[in-house]
Design an enzyme around this catalytic site. Structure first.
Site, PDB file in Angstrom:
ATOM      1  N   GLU A   9     -29.009   1.708 -13.865  1.00 20.33           N
ATOM      2  CA  GLU A   9     -30.376   1.887 -13.350  1.00 20.33           C
ATOM      3  C   GLU A   9     -30.530   3.073 -12.405  1.00 20.33           C
ATOM      4  OE1 GLU A   9     -29.994  -2.689 -13.478  1.00 20.33           O
ATOM      5  OE2 GLU A   9     -28.707  -0.989 -13.102  1.00 20.33           O
ATOM      6  N   ASP A  82     -27.947  -4.063 -14.456  1.00 19.73           N
ATOM      7  CA  ASP A  82     -27.569  -5.199 -13.602  1.00 19.73           C
ATOM      8  C   ASP A  82     -27.383  -6.499 -14.387  1.00 19.73           C
ATOM      9  OD1 ASP A  82     -27.544  -3.657 -11.359  1.00 19.73           O
ATOM     10  OD2 ASP A  82     -29.503  -4.266 -10.628  1.00 19.73           O
ATOM     11  N   ASP A  84     -28.446  -9.527 -14.577  1.00 20.76           N
ATOM     12  CA  ASP A  84     -29.445 -10.590 -14.422  1.00 20.76           C
ATOM     13  C   ASP A  84     -30.554 -10.362 -15.445  1.00 20.76           C
ATOM     14  OD1 ASP A  84     -30.840  -8.420 -13.417  1.00 20.76           O
ATOM     15  OD2 ASP A  84     -30.824  -9.111 -11.351  1.00 20.76           O
ATOM     16  N   GLU A  86     -33.596  -9.147 -15.208  1.00 24.12           N
ATOM     17  CA  GLU A  86     -34.245  -7.841 -15.134  1.00 24.12           C
ATOM     18  C   GLU A  86     -33.335  -6.762 -15.727  1.00 24.12           C
ATOM     19  OE1 GLU A  86     -37.410  -7.123 -14.157  1.00 24.12           O
ATOM     20  OE2 GLU A  86     -37.661  -9.298 -14.025  1.00 24.12           O
ATOM     21  N   TYR A 299     -22.493  -7.974  -6.512  1.00 24.24           N
ATOM     22  CA  TYR A 299     -23.918  -7.957  -6.851  1.00 24.24           C
ATOM     23  C   TYR A 299     -24.711  -8.821  -5.886  1.00 24.24           C
ATOM     24  CZ  TYR A 299     -28.083  -7.744  -9.749  1.00 24.24           C
ATOM     25  OH  TYR A 299     -29.354  -7.527 -10.203  1.00 24.24           O
ATOM     26  N   ARG A 301     -27.875 -10.012  -5.994  1.00 24.16           N
ATOM     27  CA  ARG A 301     -28.882 -10.999  -6.437  1.00 24.16           C
ATOM     28  C   ARG A 301     -28.132 -12.151  -7.099  1.00 24.16           C
ATOM     29  NH1 ARG A 301     -31.565  -6.080  -7.664  1.00 24.16           N
ATOM     30  NH2 ARG A 301     -33.386  -5.780  -6.327  1.00 24.16           N
ATOM     31  N   HIS A 346     -21.597 -16.178 -11.671  1.00 20.31           N
ATOM     32  CA  HIS A 346     -21.802 -15.143 -10.671  1.00 20.31           C
ATOM     33  C   HIS A 346     -21.011 -15.488  -9.416  1.00 20.31           C
ATOM     34  CE1 HIS A 346     -25.932 -13.803 -12.455  1.00 20.31           C
ATOM     35  NE2 HIS A 346     -24.943 -13.732 -13.327  1.00 20.31           N
TER      36      HIS A 346
END
Length: 751
Positions: A9, A82, A84, A86, A299, A301, A346
């Protein structure tokens, strides 16, 4: 040329990853989302299986073109966004764009996932790629579709029924409800008086206190003594029963264990950064994102407290080396994740390398503060428990009367050597007696009674939410998910539905009315359980347990029917007016609490035939009276008055309407910066009618030079304009910029 093209990203993340991959890999950034729904009605079509129409994000079109160009010479495309929903969606959108342009022929496309940016993690991810996970993509599409459908249908309704320019969101609305309901609870709170009786004692040269817990053989409760007369009667009676001494009647000693808290998940990191660092949720996530992209932390989140076996082993070795074997428990501590539907694959938020001690890290200010917090929390979570010695001592004061004193000392600090978790609001009447250190006493000893003190107290309403306590409550209700808390809060502030006073949320008048409207006509959609259940359904979609189209169908039709019914059958006055039990002093009609451009006010329901108004908190018997000032109008010489207008109090001439001279009640703050346009006045800090800060020339109306940003008394080095300005944004922090539109001078400022 590189055989493998890797897409992430951000450019910072790309630069970090480049270091761990060889010359056969080229790493490019998409700069976030590359596609989004078209910003108009019809972007989601419920009549066509909720088909979604996307368009290229304009600012990222050049980055997509760069990816397309680099792909020509690559054999393989690795989508490494990432880990997740998104991130999965960004990878899917890149894939869809390139497929539509027929750029993926004979190109192998794979998804690469990692939770920390370290050499071993990156190389392992590249060696074990997978396909795009459509369940995660569908969950993200469902969330985006739900948010679009709610926003594009509720917002026009609010424009018609409340005020133009308003909007409502699926998860922001329940959060607004929390803040409004807390404010109503505070306003309706009736304080109660109560008294406490304390003894000021001294023994072995040490002064301490004790609280009366039993009087005349009856245990004292909070409201056992409720007035000054009774309190002083108790005090007098106790003093008469003893001759300056109290006897130790009981000593109870215990040792208790205190365990460290779990490593950070997104929500607890945001809460603790708010408590200890004063960071907003957005500021916290910005710093965490930078730390992750630099390879400093895993990470950020996540809703899992899990630590990998490798991380735990490394951490335990570090603790032995730094703090000694005595501070390491025999077995590694394992924390149970409390968050519903947490993804245990995670990890918690932790440093990637524990030997990277904060004091030795070269980081920007915010990054270093947050990294220190994460490092300490993670290290402490695997250290031995602390041992606290507690003591409770009872003192007899005559027959049937008992004082008690509690104290504690740290016998063995354990994890407290490194870290101690912060606390949210505590009521002021809850004193921390356990923190008191008491002298060593035994049963039967006498202690000196210095005085008996009767203290008046009042119950207090619950405190307004801080960012930390609001995030904690949202998490408890299951509203939103870790990655959404910062955006929920930012949206409420951006829409002016809430204000921050001393870092606590209070609803604005508009926020109250919007919440009232939603509670009256869309009760189900601001219900905490409904919102939480919808989040659970989205989680089920991400796990492949539920289909996203049926989920949207179940939500859409009842919601659309409610929107249509409200549009047809609800009048604006039903929402923006609330009649009060009072008649208009001008015409005798009913008065109502109404919403105007500047907020709530009291007005006549016979408007426009009757124009009577007053402030919401004005005196109803003297609403038209103005306070006379001891100076004259500079234009006509008549006395000046403090008047009440639709935008609050101001200074005006008593000769109005013949003389229309007005002044602000508070004098604008002079910045001392000379106006660059007229070179005569100085730039003053003022407030707009809506309360927004702006800056303008003191020679107004002769000079109309104005700015939104704070002026700086230094010339632009590029165009030589006499001043610069300080611009602060949520995403880019503080910058020094030139206010001239044709000059692009801009330089970052340290916060």
């Amino acid at each position: 040329m590189s055989k493998n093209l890797v897409i992430v990203e951000s450019p910072a993340k790309a630069n970090t990853i480049k270091k761990y991959l060889g010359k056969d890999y080229q790493v490019l950034a998409s700069y976030g989302h590359v596609r989004d729904l078209i910003p108009k009605e019809g972007a989601v079509d419920p009549d066509n299986n909720f088909a979604m129409t996307y368009q290229l994000v304009e600012r990222n079109a050049k980055h997509v073109a760069q990816i397309e160009k680099a792909l020509k010479s690559a054999d393989k495309l690795l989508l490494a966004t990432d880990p997740d929903r998104e991130g999965e969606a960004i990878s899917w959108h890149i894939y869809e764009i390139l497929s539509a342009r027929k750029k993926l022929a004979k190109k192998k496309t794979l998804r690469v996932v990692f939770h920390e940016i370290t050499k071993s993690a990156i190389q392992a991810a590249v060696e074990h790629p997978r396909d795009l996970e459509m369940d995660l993509i569908h969950a993200q599409q469902a969330r985006r579709a739900l948010d679009y459908l709610v926003g594009f249908n509720l917002s026009p309704l609010l424009w018609r029924k409340v005020r133009p320019g308003l909007s409502a969101g699926r998860v922001q609305s329940p959060a607004l409800r929390l803040i409004v309901e807390r404010e109503i609870e505070i306003e309706q709170f009736k304080k109660q008086e109560y008294w406490r009786i304390n003894a000021a004692l001294k023994a072995k040269g040490k002064a301490f206190s004790a609280r009366l817990v039993e009087y005349q053989r009856k245990k004292l409760e909070q409201f056992s003594i409720t007035n000054e007369k009774d309190a002083h009667a108790v005090k007098k009676d106790l003093l008469e029963q003893v001759d300056g001494k109290l006897e130790v009647s009981h000593v109870e000693k215990k040792q208790r264990k205190r365990h460290s808290t779990a490593p950070f998940i997104t929500s607890t990191m945001q809460q603790e950064a708010a408590r200890k660092l004063g960071f907003t949720a957005q500021r916290t996530m910005r710093a965490a994102q930078q730390l992750y992209e630099a390879g400093c932390i895993t990470y950020m989140r996540t809703d899992s407290t899990y630590l990998s076996n490798e991380a735990v082993t490394s951490l335990r070795d570090f603790i032995v080396k730094e703090y000694g074997k005595e501070n390491l428990p025999k077995q590694a501590r394992v924390f149970k994740t409390k968050t519903k539907n947490a993804q245990e694959a995670h990890e918690a938020i932790r440093p990637t390398v524990f030997t990277n001690i904060p004091s030795q890290m070269k980081l920007e200010a915010d990054q270093k503060k947050l990294y220190t917090l994460i490092w300490k929390r993670t290290v402490a979570c695997q250290m031995i428990h602390a041992l606290i010695d507690t003591v409770a001592i009872d003192f007899s004061c005559g027959e049937g009367n008992r004082f008690r004193s509690n104290g504690s000392t740290i016998a063995s600090p354990g994890f407290m050597l490194v870290y101690l978790e912060g606390k949210d609001d505590q009521k002021t009447d809850q004193t921390d007696d356990d923190a008191m250190q008491l002298p060593p006493l035994e049963k039967g000893e006498l202690v000196d009674l210095e005085d008996i003190i009767a203290q008046q107290h009042f119950t207090e309403p619950p405190p307004r939410y801080t960012e930390a306590s609001l995030i904690k409550t949202l998490e408890e209700y299951g509203i939103g998910r870790p990655s959404t808390y910062a955006s929920i809060i930012a949206t409420l502030k951006a829409r002016d539905y809430v204000t921050l006073t001393q870092k606590r949320f209070a609803p604005t008048d508009v926020g109250r009315v919007v919440n009232k409207f939603l509670m009256l006509y869309f009760t189900r959609y601001v219900d905490y359980s409904f919102t939480a259940n919808l989040e659970d359904s989205l989680d089920a979609v991400s796990r492949g347990e539920e289909k996203w189209i049926p989920l949207l169908e179940k939500f859409w039709q009842p919601f659309k029917d409610k929107v249509d019914d409200t549009m047809q059958n609800v009048k604006r006055s039903d929402v923006t007016q609330e009649k009060i039990d009072e008649k208009c002093p001008k015409c005798g009609s009913q008065l109502a609490e109404r919403l105007g451009r500047a907020g709530r006010f009291i007005g006549c329901t016979a408007y426009p035939d009757c124009d009577y108004t007053r402030n919401i908190d004005g005196d109803k018997n003297d609403s038209d009276d103005s306070e006379q000032l001891d100076r004259q109008c500079p234009e006509c010489g008549k006395p000046l008055q403090i008047k009440h207008g639709r935008y609050g109090k101001f200074i005006g001439c008593s000769g109005y309407p013949a003389c229309k001279h007005i002044e602000p009640l508070e004098k604008p703050k002079d910045t001392g910066v000379t106006c660059p346009q007229c070179h005569k006045g100085t730039i003053l800090q003022r407030k707009s009618r809506r309360g927004k800060i702006f800056y303008s020339c003191s020679k107004y109306p002769d000079c109309k030079y104005a700015l939104w940003d704070e002026p700086l008394d230094e010339p632009c080095p590029k165009c030589e304009w006499p001043i610069l300005t300080k611009k602060v944004t949520k995403t880019k922090g503080s910058k020094k910029i030139c206010p001239q539109p044709d000059c692009k001078y801009s330089v970052s400022l340290d916060e």
